[in-house]
Write an enzyme that holds these catalytic residues in place. Structure first.
Site, PDB file in Angstrom:
ATOM      1  N   SER A  42       2.972  -2.493   4.199  1.00 10.88           N
ATOM      2  CA  SER A  42       3.029  -1.040   4.028  1.00 10.88           C
ATOM      3  C   SER A  42       4.261  -0.656   3.225  1.00 10.88           C
ATOM      4  CB  SER A  42       3.100  -0.355   5.388  1.00 10.88           C
ATOM      5  OG  SER A  42       4.382  -0.551   5.980  1.00 10.88           O
ATOM      6  N   ASP A  43       4.196   0.502   2.602  1.00  7.60           N
ATOM      7  CA  ASP A  43       5.422   1.119   2.128  1.00  7.60           C
ATOM      8  C   ASP A  43       6.197   1.573   3.362  1.00  7.60           C
ATOM      9  OD1 ASP A  43       7.403   2.156   0.501  1.00  7.60           O
ATOM     10  OD2 ASP A  43       6.029   3.237  -0.808  1.00  7.60           O
ATOM     11  N   TRP A  44       7.469   1.883   3.161  1.00 13.37           N
ATOM     12  CA  TRP A  44       8.369   2.186   4.272  1.00 13.37           C
ATOM     13  C   TRP A  44       8.074   3.601   4.793  1.00 13.37           C
ATOM     14  CZ3 TRP A  44       8.471  -2.177   2.203  1.00 13.37           C
ATOM     15  CH2 TRP A  44       9.376  -3.185   2.551  1.00 13.37           C
ATOM     16  N   GLY A  45       7.479   3.680   5.986  1.00  9.73           N
ATOM     17  CA  GLY A  45       7.097   4.967   6.550  1.00  9.73           C
ATOM     18  C   GLY A  45       5.674   5.369   6.232  1.00  9.73           C
ATOM     19  N   CYS A 102       0.840  -1.200   0.000  1.00  7.37           N
ATOM     20  CA  CYS A 102       0.000   0.000   0.000  1.00  7.37           C
ATOM     21  C   CYS A 102       0.873   1.247   0.000  1.00  7.37           C
ATOM     22  CB  CYS A 102      -0.965  -0.005   1.179  1.00  7.37           C
ATOM     23  SG  CYS A 102      -0.217  -0.281   2.797  1.00  7.37           S
TER      24      CYS A 102
END
Length: 754
Positions: free
Chosen positions: A278-281, A245
């Site tokens: 998730s994407d990173w952050g 995402c």
């Protein structure tokens, strides 16, 4: 005239349901083993998730970002991500690497570790060759596995909505059918190595400016008919183990805690069984994110908190997240690990040998098939090997070819002859302007051994013009760099290159321009040069590929996967939303002021008013004339289409003949468009394509069975695709807006589940 006895099915049937329309028995027979394997994987994931303790379940739903991790297990290496496994159950540790263009090694965090660098994904898309996408995926997946990685963060399928996008080069253009098919085949290739591939970034994440705060506004039907359709097709074809995402909001909710997007569309409507990482952050909460469908927090050090760590344990304990939901998160991860074969085929504990020479041939094939010949006035190309004096100008063409920046950056075999650190900007911490060591100068000298082939850097247009004046041929290499985390601010070539090309063209009428760019650029000099080759970022064998194309050892066959605008005013949004505020905030921070991004909380609302009319659909709808249309590309031979047959009724079928009428062998990609849509006005939509390789005089019959979603409206109230009864115009052409053949089909009303 030679006529092939074999008809070929175009690449349009993007799902099992559509395949069944064309050949019901064959499609069902082919699908049965896949369904059986998926069911077995689901049952195994169910069993394993039930055998995990609560502590183990909590440990498998968040991952480390190794460069920033305080915990450093013995088998953790610098890379994108690391999730410890459960050895007692045979559940593997997840070792994650970027990305779609090869096994990435940004700013050489793993000293000395090289990999094969594919060209930009736009080059792959421009090939219109799904088999090549599959083989490219197999290649990078095999290298990932050999380097002990078992999750490749590949599968970028975001549609190009604006020409400015910093990551446009990583994606596959503006059309959902093309992007979905090519991404799906690449994912399928990666996972053939018994490792996991993602598909990303879910969803509508087309700009880098303020990507972590922007709110994408678009109505459901338009989103389903465009960006989401690309993801749906890619997931159907590739069956990725995971969906990543995105950073942004979609209609006020963050993508990674968006119940409608993750639970309702992805998991309910599409029946997706894998996990959402998730994407990173990109994580912003615990309870909302977990209940909205997020299954795993990636790179936890980059978030404000370890949301799926102790906060999740507390949420499960107090009932705000159910124990069954925690088990489902693990079940989904295990489905991806199992269905890909990873759990039964663990990656090696140490790096394995790689046949880089064989893999380089795949990279060169992508560059040759994906480069697009935009202009060839007077048949300047292919070049004669008898030329006596050739001058190459600009873009470090003496030593290499440009690559795009960011998390996809590959440290390619051969090294980086030019590498320029960034001194500012959002990408400065993890990107450098990098050239791959594939010298066009060396390759062209090999092609024309009897010629004097020289190089001049092009910084001084007058000096370049003087060098060109005495040459038989001048080749200007022009460049524009793009990177993750930053959008470009203008479509003009940087560093006075437009003036350089004008000066060289004025000095030598036999001037060719080779563009190394990550998307469209403006070409004010186009009328003054006879030949233009769009080479994109051509990868680690780009120099050799460019030389082969210029001299005719390879026949150009690429087609533009996106519209090239004639002016910046033709872009749907100009300038980039939020760019001015971001620049002002950054300038204020540099000056020591308090007007910064945190204080202002810059969060632009970006309305995608064009809806589903992305790229060429909008141009054809409004009558605007682009510089070059979607699907456009020239060849050193010619092709004729004839014998059109259009059939209607319950489904749309199209067939026609393609003939190579020229003197040399070549590949063509005939494109089928249907005008459809009742919801927001009729638009022309690509509904089929096939790349066909033909010898001189050879004819091949192409057949099409159209996916009904491509000609349907999405009915939000009815939660279904709806094909209205009526007459549908159909064209076969060389590019969007071309009607080499025209026909009509009368269809009866049809409904398709979402």
């Amino acid at each position: 005239m030679k006529v092939s006895t074999r008809s070929r099915q175009m690449y349009l049937a993007t799902s099992v349901a559509v395949l069944a329309l064309a050949t019901p028995a064959a499609a069902q027979q082919a699908q049965a083993p896949q369904d059986a394997a998926a069911t077995a994987a689901e049952q195994r994931a169910e069993t394993l998730s039930g055998q995990m303790t609560r502590e183990e379940q909590l440990r498998y739903v968040h991952g480390y970002f190794p460069p920033m991790s305080k915990d450093q297990p013995a088998d953790m290496i610098p890379s994108a991500g690391y999730v410890p496994g459960i050895p007692r159950l045979g559940i593997p540790t997840l070792r994650e690497s970027d990305a779609s263009l090869g096994v990435a090694n940004q700013i050489e965090q793993r000293k000395g570790d090289v990999a094969t660098a594919l060209p930009a994904s736009l080059a792959l898309a421009a090939s219109f060759d799904p088999d090549l996408a599959y083989r490219g995926g197999v290649m990078i997946g095999s290298e990932a596995r050999a380097k002990t990685f078992n999750v490749l963060l590949a599968g970028g399928v975001n549609l190009t909505r604006d020409p400015w996008g910093g990551r446009t080069f990583e994606y596959l253009g503006e059309d959902p059918l093309l992007a979905g098919i090519m991404a799906g085949e690449s994912i399928r290739g990666v996972q053939a190595n018994h490792i996991v591939s993602t598909v990303k970034h879910f969803a509508i994440n087309p700009q880098e400016t303020l990507r972590t705060t922007m709110d994408a506004k678009i109505d459901e039907a338009s989103l389903r008919e465009s960006d989401l359709l690309a993801f749906e097709i890619a997931i159907e074809r590739g069956r990725p183990g995971s969906v990543m995402c995105a950073y942004n909001k979609i209609n006020t909710d963050w993508a990674c805690e968006n119940d409608w997007l993750l639970n309702q569309v992805l998991k309910r409507d599409w029946g997706y069984k894998g996990w959402v990482m998730s994407d990173w952050g990109a994580v912003h909460s615990t309870v909302k994110a977990a209940n909205a469908g997020l299954d795993q927090q990636s790179g936890r050090e980059l978030d404000k908190a370890m949301y799926l760590g102790k906060p999740l344990a507390d949420a499960v304990a107090n009932g705000s997240v159910s124990p069954e939901r925690l088990r489902d998160m693990n079940r989904r991860i295990l489905w991806g690990v199992t269905t890909t074969g990873l759990i039964d085929h663990p990656v090696p504990l140490a790096a394995q040998p790689i046949d880089y020479a064989a893999n380089a041939r795949v990279a060169q094939e992508v560059a040759e098939k994906g480069s697009v010949l935009l202009k060839n006035q007077g048949n300047l190309l292919p070049l004669a090997r008898t030329a006596k004096k050739i001058v190459l100008i600009g873009a470090h063409a003496d030593v290499g070819v440009l690559s795009g920046g960011g998390s996809s950056q590959v440290r390619s075999v051969g090294g980086a002859p030019v590498e320029i650190p960034l001194t500012e900007g959002a990408a400065s911490s993890f990107a450098r302007v990098t050239w791959h060591a594939s010298s066009p100068l060396t390759a062209i000298r090999a092609m024309a051994p009897g010629a004097e082939v020289s190089y001049i850097d092009g910084r001084d247009p007058a000096a370049a013009a003087a060098a060109a004046r005495g040459a038989d041929l001048a080749i200007v290499f022009a460049w524009q760099w793009r990177t993750e985390a930053q959008d470009i601010e203008t479509l003009s070539l940087p560093d006075n290159q437009d003036a350089l090309i004008e000066a060289v063209a004025g000095a030598n009428k036999r001037t060719a321009v080779v563009l190394e760019t990550g998307g469209p650029v403006l070409m004010p000099w186009l009328g003054k040069v006879p030949a233009v080759l769009q080479a994109w970022y051509p990868g680690q064998k780009g120099g050799e590929a460019i030389a082969n194309l210029l001299f005719g050892a390879a026949n150009p066959s690429g087609k533009l996967p996106m519209t090239f605008v004639a002016s910046e005013a033709q872009a749907p949004r100009h300038p980039v939303p939020g760019l001015a505020d971001m620049k002002a905030a950054d300038a204020a921070k540099k000056a020591g002021g308090t007007y910064g991004m945190v204080e202002r909380k810059l969060a632009p609302v970006v309305p995608y008013a064009e809806g589903a009319a992305v790229g060429y659909r909008s141009f054809l709808k409004t009558g605007q004339k682009p510089l070059f249309p979607f699907g456009y590309g020239l060849s050193y031979t010619q092709f004729r289409y004839a014998g059109l047959k259009v059939e209607g009724g319950r489904e749309l079928r199209v067939s026609f003949d393609v003939t190579n009428t020229g003197r040399v062998a070549g590949a063509d990609t005939p494109q089928v468009y249907a005008t459809a849509g009742r919801r927001d006005g009729a638009t022309a939509r690509l509904v089929g394509f096939e790349r066909v390789m033909l010898q001189p005089g050879e004819t091949r019959r192409v057949q099409v069975a159209v996916d009904p979603r491509l000609i349907a409206d999405y009915d939000v109230a009815g939660k279904r695709w709806h094909v209205a009864a009526g007459t549908y115009p159909v064209t076969v052409g060389h590019h969007a807006g071309d009607a080499a053949l025209s026909g009509r089909a009368t269809l009866i009303e049809a409904q398709v589940k979402p």
